[in-house]
Scaffold this motif. Structure first.
Motif, PDB file in Angstrom:
ATOM      1  N   GLU A 178     -20.390  81.623  78.741  1.00 56.55           N
ATOM      2  CA  GLU A 178     -19.876  81.517  77.377  1.00 56.55           C
ATOM      3  C   GLU A 178     -19.859  82.889  76.719  1.00 56.55           C
ATOM      4  OE1 GLU A 178     -18.753  79.133  75.167  1.00 56.55           O
ATOM      5  OE2 GLU A 178     -18.473  77.842  76.892  1.00 56.55           O
ATOM      6  N   SER A 179     -18.730  83.556  76.758  1.00 55.17           N
ATOM      7  CA  SER A 179     -18.625  84.864  76.113  1.00 55.17           C
ATOM      8  C   SER A 179     -18.738  84.763  74.603  1.00 55.17           C
ATOM      9  CB  SER A 179     -17.291  85.531  76.488  1.00 55.17           C
ATOM     10  OG  SER A 179     -16.207  84.713  76.071  1.00 55.17           O
ATOM     11  N   THR A 180     -18.567  83.536  74.074  1.00 51.26           N
ATOM     12  CA  THR A 180     -18.653  83.357  72.627  1.00 51.26           C
ATOM     13  C   THR A 180     -20.099  83.379  72.142  1.00 51.26           C
ATOM     14  OG1 THR A 180     -18.625  80.956  72.925  1.00 51.26           O
ATOM     15  CG2 THR A 180     -16.525  82.034  72.507  1.00 51.26           C
ATOM     16  N   ILE A 181     -21.077  83.222  73.063  1.00 51.21           N
ATOM     17  CA  ILE A 181     -22.478  83.263  72.661  1.00 51.21           C
ATOM     18  C   ILE A 181     -22.937  84.715  72.694  1.00 51.21           C
ATOM     19  CG2 ILE A 181     -24.817  82.441  73.131  1.00 51.21           C
ATOM     20  CD1 ILE A 181     -23.664  80.018  74.460  1.00 51.21           C
ATOM     21  N   SER A 182     -22.759  85.413  71.591  1.00 50.91           N
ATOM     22  CA  SER A 182     -23.179  86.814  71.506  1.00 50.91           C
ATOM     23  C   SER A 182     -24.630  86.867  71.048  1.00 50.91           C
ATOM     24  CB  SER A 182     -22.281  87.581  70.537  1.00 50.91           C
ATOM     25  OG  SER A 182     -22.331  87.003  69.251  1.00 50.91           O
ATOM     26  N   MET A 183     -25.360  87.835  71.559  1.00 48.87           N
ATOM     27  CA  MET A 183     -26.784  87.924  71.291  1.00 48.87           C
ATOM     28  C   MET A 183     -27.121  89.244  70.614  1.00 48.87           C
ATOM     29  SD  MET A 183     -28.085  85.085  72.787  1.00 48.87           S
ATOM     30  CE  MET A 183     -29.746  85.343  73.386  1.00 48.87           C
ATOM     31  N   MET A 184     -28.098  89.187  69.702  1.00 43.39           N
ATOM     32  CA  MET A 184     -28.752  90.381  69.188  1.00 43.39           C
ATOM     33  C   MET A 184     -30.169  90.410  69.746  1.00 43.39           C
ATOM     34  SD  MET A 184     -27.641  90.922  65.209  1.00 43.39           S
ATOM     35  CE  MET A 184     -25.949  91.294  64.781  1.00 43.39           C
ATOM     36  N   TYR A 185     -30.778  91.588  69.770  1.00 45.89           N
ATOM     37  CA  TYR A 185     -32.099  91.722  70.372  1.00 45.89           C
ATOM     38  C   TYR A 185     -33.046  92.464  69.439  1.00 45.89           C
ATOM     39  CZ  TYR A 185     -29.845  90.167  74.650  1.00 45.89           C
ATOM     40  OH  TYR A 185     -29.157  89.417  75.577  1.00 45.89           O
ATOM     41  N   THR A 186     -34.276  92.036  69.473  1.00 47.91           N
ATOM     42  CA  THR A 186     -35.334  92.702  68.716  1.00 47.91           C
ATOM     43  C   THR A 186     -36.611  92.659  69.540  1.00 47.91           C
ATOM     44  OG1 THR A 186     -36.376  92.852  66.523  1.00 47.91           O
ATOM     45  CG2 THR A 186     -36.172  90.654  67.480  1.00 47.91           C
ATOM     46  N   SER A 187     -37.557  93.513  69.185  1.00 50.27           N
ATOM     47  CA  SER A 187     -38.793  93.587  69.958  1.00 50.27           C
ATOM     48  C   SER A 187     -39.727  92.442  69.601  1.00 50.27           C
ATOM     49  CB  SER A 187     -39.502  94.917  69.684  1.00 50.27           C
ATOM     50  OG  SER A 187     -38.733  96.012  70.129  1.00 50.27           O
ATOM     51  N   LEU A 188     -40.410  91.930  70.611  1.00 52.75           N
ATOM     52  CA  LEU A 188     -41.525  91.018  70.384  1.00 52.75           C
ATOM     53  C   LEU A 188     -42.766  91.861  70.186  1.00 52.75           C
ATOM     54  CD1 LEU A 188     -40.759  88.398  73.174  1.00 52.75           C
ATOM     55  CD2 LEU A 188     -40.707  87.955  70.717  1.00 52.75           C
ATOM     56  N   ILE A 189     -43.521  91.574  69.144  1.00 47.60           N
ATOM     57  CA  ILE A 189     -44.703  92.372  68.856  1.00 47.60           C
ATOM     58  C   ILE A 189     -45.947  91.529  69.091  1.00 47.60           C
ATOM     59  CG2 ILE A 189     -43.497  93.841  67.206  1.00 47.60           C
ATOM     60  CD1 ILE A 189     -44.754  92.244  64.954  1.00 47.60           C
ATOM     61  N   SER A 190     -47.048  92.189  69.385  1.00 50.40           N
ATOM     62  CA  SER A 190     -48.307  91.495  69.629  1.00 50.40           C
ATOM     63  C   SER A 190     -49.141  91.488  68.362  1.00 50.40           C
ATOM     64  CB  SER A 190     -49.089  92.184  70.752  1.00 50.40           C
ATOM     65  OG  SER A 190     -48.375  92.152  71.957  1.00 50.40           O
ATOM     66  N   LYS A 191     -49.968  90.464  68.257  1.00 51.64           N
ATOM     67  CA  LYS A 191     -50.902  90.369  67.145  1.00 51.64           C
ATOM     68  C   LYS A 191     -52.292  90.707  67.663  1.00 51.64           C
ATOM     69  CE  LYS A 191     -52.897  87.120  63.824  1.00 51.64           C
ATOM     70  NZ  LYS A 191     -52.966  85.703  63.407  1.00 51.64           N
ATOM     71  N   ASN A 192     -52.892  91.756  67.110  1.00 51.00           N
ATOM     72  CA  ASN A 192     -54.229  92.176  67.512  1.00 51.00           C
ATOM     73  C   ASN A 192     -54.320  92.438  69.008  1.00 51.00           C
ATOM     74  OD1 ASN A 192     -55.110  91.804  64.846  1.00 51.00           O
ATOM     75  ND2 ASN A 192     -55.528  89.640  65.227  1.00 51.00           N
ATOM     76  N   SER A 193     -53.195  92.908  69.596  1.00 56.58           N
ATOM     77  CA  SER A 193     -53.147  93.254  71.024  1.00 56.58           C
ATOM     78  C   SER A 193     -53.470  92.073  71.925  1.00 56.58           C
ATOM     79  CB  SER A 193     -54.103  94.419  71.333  1.00 56.58           C
ATOM     80  OG  SER A 193     -53.774  95.556  70.585  1.00 56.58           O
ATOM     81  N   ASN A 194     -53.311  90.866  71.430  1.00 54.05           N
ATOM     82  CA  ASN A 194     -53.603  89.678  72.225  1.00 54.05           C
ATOM     83  C   ASN A 194     -52.291  88.977  72.549  1.00 54.05           C
ATOM     84  OD1 ASN A 194     -54.434  87.296  73.391  1.00 54.05           O
ATOM     85  ND2 ASN A 194     -56.015  86.884  71.875  1.00 54.05           N
ATOM     86  N   ILE A 195     -51.875  89.048  73.813  1.00 53.66           N
ATOM     87  CA  ILE A 195     -50.581  88.500  74.191  1.00 53.66           C
ATOM     88  C   ILE A 195     -50.575  86.983  74.152  1.00 53.66           C
ATOM     89  CG2 ILE A 195     -50.020  90.472  75.652  1.00 53.66           C
ATOM     90  CD1 ILE A 195     -50.724  88.782  78.073  1.00 53.66           C
ATOM     91  N   GLN A 196     -51.748  86.364  74.038  1.00 51.79           N
ATOM     92  CA  GLN A 196     -51.803  84.910  74.055  1.00 51.79           C
ATOM     93  C   GLN A 196     -51.781  84.307  72.646  1.00 51.79           C
ATOM     94  OE1 GLN A 196     -54.734  83.226  76.667  1.00 51.79           O
ATOM     95  NE2 GLN A 196     -54.453  84.786  78.210  1.00 51.79           N
ATOM     96  N   ASP A 197     -51.499  85.103  71.634  1.00 53.21           N
ATOM     97  CA  ASP A 197     -51.469  84.600  70.266  1.00 53.21           C
ATOM     98  C   ASP A 197     -50.122  84.020  69.879  1.00 53.21           C
ATOM     99  OD1 ASP A 197     -54.048  84.836  69.321  1.00 53.21           O
ATOM    100  OD2 ASP A 197     -53.816  86.947  68.815  1.00 53.21           O
ATOM    101  N   GLY A 198     -49.145  84.065  70.756  1.00 58.19           N
ATOM    102  CA  GLY A 198     -47.821  83.555  70.429  1.00 58.19           C
ATOM    103  C   GLY A 198     -46.805  84.676  70.348  1.00 58.19           C
TER     104      GLY A 198
END
Length: 421
Positions: A223-243
């Motif tokens: 689907e070329s009509t589904i265009s995407m933008m991108y942003t960084s996922l950030i960590s909370k308190n350096s804990n990757i398991q926080d969501g």
């Protein structure tokens, strides 16, 4: 096929997590798919997993930030060929369980089972659960044979006492974690099937949708009509398991930037599938609704008495239509630049509670300093394609679907699974 398994040997922990594919592929499958269905009584998103030697279907509530899959111990006891994980094992160390430490000169007890903290992220009740391993099946999206079955032989999950089921959708037996931990479903999937990227996509809708492991709807449907933008996922308190969190630099309503910095706005925003509607810390919320009311009234939308749990409701001019959504102010979450913004239109900002009343689907999260200042809830995520790339910590998001484009319900995968009623 032999060279494929030789390739898998370079992956860490592969001697403990084995995958098998039910047939040989002339071309590699595009992704694995799990069905999604919205439970209208709880507003939770529910999927199905095939588990155990007989691949019994189990209904699970989707927890986007959950670190692993947990299942009710009573259901688990009925499964064949599931076993406990020892506290001194490599599998146990994958979740950084302290029982394997040798601090203070003490050796871990090899006779004990591995336990880990388990939380119901809806009720916020937590306890400890025993780590288990067993076979899990997934359906591949394969151009040659759609719906072919593959499985992870020694999938790691936790069993938990029955008390944790309180607050979950009817017949749900646990929660499916999609978080960025080493034993979440996306991580175990990509480790087992090494030809997939370490990413997953979700497409939520008011009815049916899908979770795609290793791919995204735009790639699968061409689907070329589904265009995407991108942003960084950030960590909370350096804990990757926080969501999963993104950084919102500012918020605009109808193009006007809200003055949030004087009230101590911090941009960290959590994305959640277990929160029905977006919540904001009280000071942010008050500033937000004041600006929204101003923009809405300038569009000739009239305030009416609120309908719980919503605090701001309107009577639009086009009240007679059940299908046409009136124009409402656009909400923009501005990310790393003015060119990268997450636009929320009326479909995702307003909730129709009757033919005459529509309410703003943003709620007061209370507290001056809550755990998370802003939590984007499931309603605001519906009919967007969201792609979580765990390898490079990026989030891709589409523009709203359903506006002359495919909707998330068009990616319905329920026909591939015998969804638990």
């Amino acid at each position: 096929m032999a060279s494929f398994f030789k390739f898998l040997l370079i992956f860490p922990l592969i001697s403990h997590i084995h995958g098998a594919i039910s047939h040989k592929y002339p071309t590699l499958p595009k992704a694995a798919v799990l069905p999604l269905k919205k439970d209208l009584s709880t507003l939770q998103y529910v999927t199905e997993l095939l588990i155990g030697e007989n691949l019994s279907p189990v209904k699970l509530v989707v927890d986007l930030g959950g670190p692993f899959v947990w299942i009710d111990s009573e259901f688990t006891s009925q499964l064949s060929s599931t076993g406990s994980v020892k506290s001194c094992s490599l599998q146990c160390s994958m979740v950084e369980i302290k029982g394997c430490s040798r601090s203070g000169g003490l050796r871990c007890d090899a006779s004990k089972t591995c336990t880990l903290p388990v939380e119901n992220s809806v009720s916020r009740v937590s306890t400890s659960g025993e780590m288990k391993e067993g076979r899990v099946g997934v359906k591949f999206l394969d151009a040659m044979e759609p719906g072919s079955l593959a499985y992870i032989r020694r999938f790691l999950f936790s069993c938990a006492p029955n008390l944790l089921l309180e607050g979950l959708a009817s017949d749900a037996k646990g929660m499916l974690g999609l978080g960025n931990s080493r034993i979440s479903l996306p991580s175990q999937f990509s480790t087992t099937f090494g030809f997939f990227h370490r990413k997953f996509s979700i497409c939520l809708s008011p009815s049916n949708g899908a979770i795609l492991l290793g791919g995204s709807p735009s790639e699968i449907e061409n689907e070329s009509t589904i265009s995407m933008m991108y942003t960084s996922l950030i960590s909370k308190n350096s804990n990757i398991q926080d969501g999963y969190y993104i950084n919102v630099s500012s918020i605009k309503i109808s193009g006007e930037k809200l003055s949030l910095y004087p009230i101590g706005f911090v941009g960290r925003t959590k994305i959640s599938t277990t929160t029905p509607y977006t919540t904001m810390e009280s000071k942010i919320y008050n500033t937000f609704i004041a600006a929204y009311i101003k923009a809405a009234t300038s569009m000739n939308l009239s305030l009416v008495a609120p309908v719980a749990p919503f605090e701001i409701c309107f009577s639009p001019n086009e009240v007679g239509s059940k299908t046409i959504l009136p124009n409402f102010p656009a909400v923009d979450l501005v990310l790393q630049s003015e060119l990268v913004k997450w636009r929320i239109l009326g479909r995702n900002s307003m909730v129709r509670v009757s033919n005459e009343v529509m309410c703003l689907g943003f709620l007061n999260g209370g507290l001056v300093k809550p755990k998370d200042p802003i939590v984007m809830g499931g309603y605001q995520l519906e009919d967007y394609t969201l792609e979580f790339n765990l390898a490079n910590s990026m989030l891709g998001f589409s523009s709203p679907l359903g506006m002359g484009k495919k909707k998330c319900s068009d990616f319905d995968a329920s026909s591939m699974y015998p969804m638990v009623s």
